[in-house]
Scaffold this active site. Sequence first.
Site, PDB file in Angstrom:
ATOM      1  N   HIS A  34       0.784  -1.218   0.026  1.00 36.45           N
ATOM      2  CA  HIS A  34      -0.262   0.022  -0.093  1.00 36.45           C
ATOM      3  C   HIS A  34       0.782   1.259  -0.075  1.00 36.45           C
ATOM      4  O   HIS A  34       1.630   1.576   0.846  1.00 36.45           O
ATOM      5  CB  HIS A  34      -0.838  -0.069   1.078  1.00 36.45           C
ATOM      6  CG  HIS A  34      -1.817   1.249   1.308  1.00 36.45           C
ATOM      7  ND1 HIS A  34      -1.632   2.070   2.073  1.00 36.45           N
ATOM      8  CD2 HIS A  34      -3.073   1.525   0.641  1.00 36.45           C
ATOM      9  CE1 HIS A  34      -2.765   2.886   2.377  1.00 36.45           C
ATOM     10  NE2 HIS A  34      -3.335   2.632   1.204  1.00 36.45           N
ATOM     11  N   HIS A  76      -1.282  10.281  -3.276  1.00 31.63           N
ATOM     12  CA  HIS A  76      -2.368   9.641  -2.489  1.00 31.63           C
ATOM     13  C   HIS A  76      -3.610  10.845  -2.634  1.00 31.63           C
ATOM     14  O   HIS A  76      -4.695  10.210  -2.890  1.00 31.63           O
ATOM     15  CB  HIS A  76      -2.245   9.193  -1.042  1.00 31.63           C
ATOM     16  CG  HIS A  76      -3.402   8.937  -0.430  1.00 31.63           C
ATOM     17  ND1 HIS A  76      -4.326   9.577   0.249  1.00 31.63           N
ATOM     18  CD2 HIS A  76      -4.251   7.757  -0.574  1.00 31.63           C
ATOM     19  CE1 HIS A  76      -5.433   9.189   0.656  1.00 31.63           C
ATOM     20  NE2 HIS A  76      -5.373   7.928   0.201  1.00 31.63           N
TER      21      HIS A  76
HETATM   22  O1  G3P Z   1      -6.779   1.749  -2.406  1.00 25.38           O
HETATM   23  C1  G3P Z   1      -7.160   0.938  -1.579  1.00 25.38           C
HETATM   24  C2  G3P Z   1      -6.582   1.911  -0.256  1.00 25.38           C
HETATM   25  O2  G3P Z   1      -5.592   2.444  -0.696  1.00 25.38           O
HETATM   26  C3  G3P Z   1      -7.676   2.818  -0.239  1.00 25.38           C
HETATM   27  O3  G3P Z   1      -7.553   3.722   0.521  1.00 25.38           O
HETATM   28  O4  G3P Z   1      -7.086   6.026   0.921  1.00 25.38           O
HETATM   29  O5  G3P Z   1      -5.207   4.769   1.215  1.00 25.38           O
HETATM   30  O6  G3P Z   1      -6.049   5.246  -1.060  1.00 25.38           O
HETATM   31  P1  G3P Z   1      -6.539   4.942   0.381  1.00 25.38           P
HETATM   32 CA    CA Z   2      -5.262   3.992  -2.808  1.00 25.43          CA
END
Ligand code: G3P
Ligand code: CA
Length: 361
Positions: A34, A76
């Site tokens: 992530h 992000h």
């Molecule tokens: O895309 C999956 C997850 O990353 C969603 O949360 O806010 O970190 O993009 P975010």
């Molecule tokens: Ca994401």
Amino acid sequence: MKKICLAAAIASTLLAAPAFAQSAPDSDKIVVAHRGASGYLPEHTLPAKAMAYAMKPDYIEQDVVMTKDDRLVVLHDHYLDRVTNVAQLFPDRARDDGRYYAIDFTLPEIKQLSVTEGFNIKDGKQVQGFPERYPMWQSDFKVPTFEEEIEMIQGLNKSLGYDIGIYPEIKAPWFHRHEGKDISKAVLKVLKDYGYTSKDSNVFLQTFDFNELKRIHDELMPAMGMDVKLVQLLAYTDWNETMVYDGKGQAQPYSYDWMFAKGGMEKVAKYADGVGPWKPMVVSDQSTKGNIKLTGLVKAAHEQGMQVHPYTFRADTGRIPAYANDFNDMLDIFYNTANVDGVFTDFPDKAVGYLSSKDSK
Ligand code: G3P
Ligand code: CA
């Protein structure tokens, strides 16, 4: 994890670091890095992606936003101010809400910025979001373009012999389109240019915006001769994650309520290969140790043939739910009790290590 081949000499070099997986796990469960190895280096920087790569996840995530000059960058937020020194370098470029929007800056301007660990402003001071992580403003990191990141991952796939995929998220397409930019089309074009065109391609394309997901599935991909795997991210309506403009140009929150109602997953499955829920949408926060309460979402998604990849698994202090003993226990609850197909984690080494240890038993 899928089986991967690598030369023994290269493996011994990579595996020298004890935090990294000792062997390639062999199961269908996947790990998505992530924002890269964002638990260890500033999110979405190329060093964080290279570090993630060495930990051997199945996929590395890119959040993608568009610049004033129509370039795609990996960030992000569609703002620059949480992770860069934009306020110092371009103090006059904030909008009325005080935010610095990536879409108001050209790529050459964005390339002048330094990236750091995410921070908030409190009492006029920068306060690091995750205080135990990499120190703020240490060394020098830049905002990568989407193409630069794909080229690095594909380059490492060649030099190391792995086949690690990409997992791009089209950020706020409703916002980009309102600003006159077709971010989805631009993302698809880059994917096609780099060979990601079919269900067999090593990519999942994700978005929170169901209307845009339908458009990608029904219009954009057929027109471009593409058919990649799609993931519908799940939010709660009151997060205001996705907005819809009415006839008067007023933005209203998109209602996600139907996705959690009876028949919701059946409708999503017409367009998506998987869903990305927030963790409590899978395992209820009412759960306690030894009494895990599942919401039924995984079952409903699986019945429609969709994969489930919840977000976000973090090992920082205070980020382990009360129903889990530790990070590994949390993974065990999700992978095995809840039967999810994969997880988004800021600590890909830990999830890869967890799956490896299960496979070796
Ligand atoms: O895309 C999956 C997850 O990353 C969603 O949360 O806010 O970190 O993009 P975010
Ligand atoms: Ca994401």
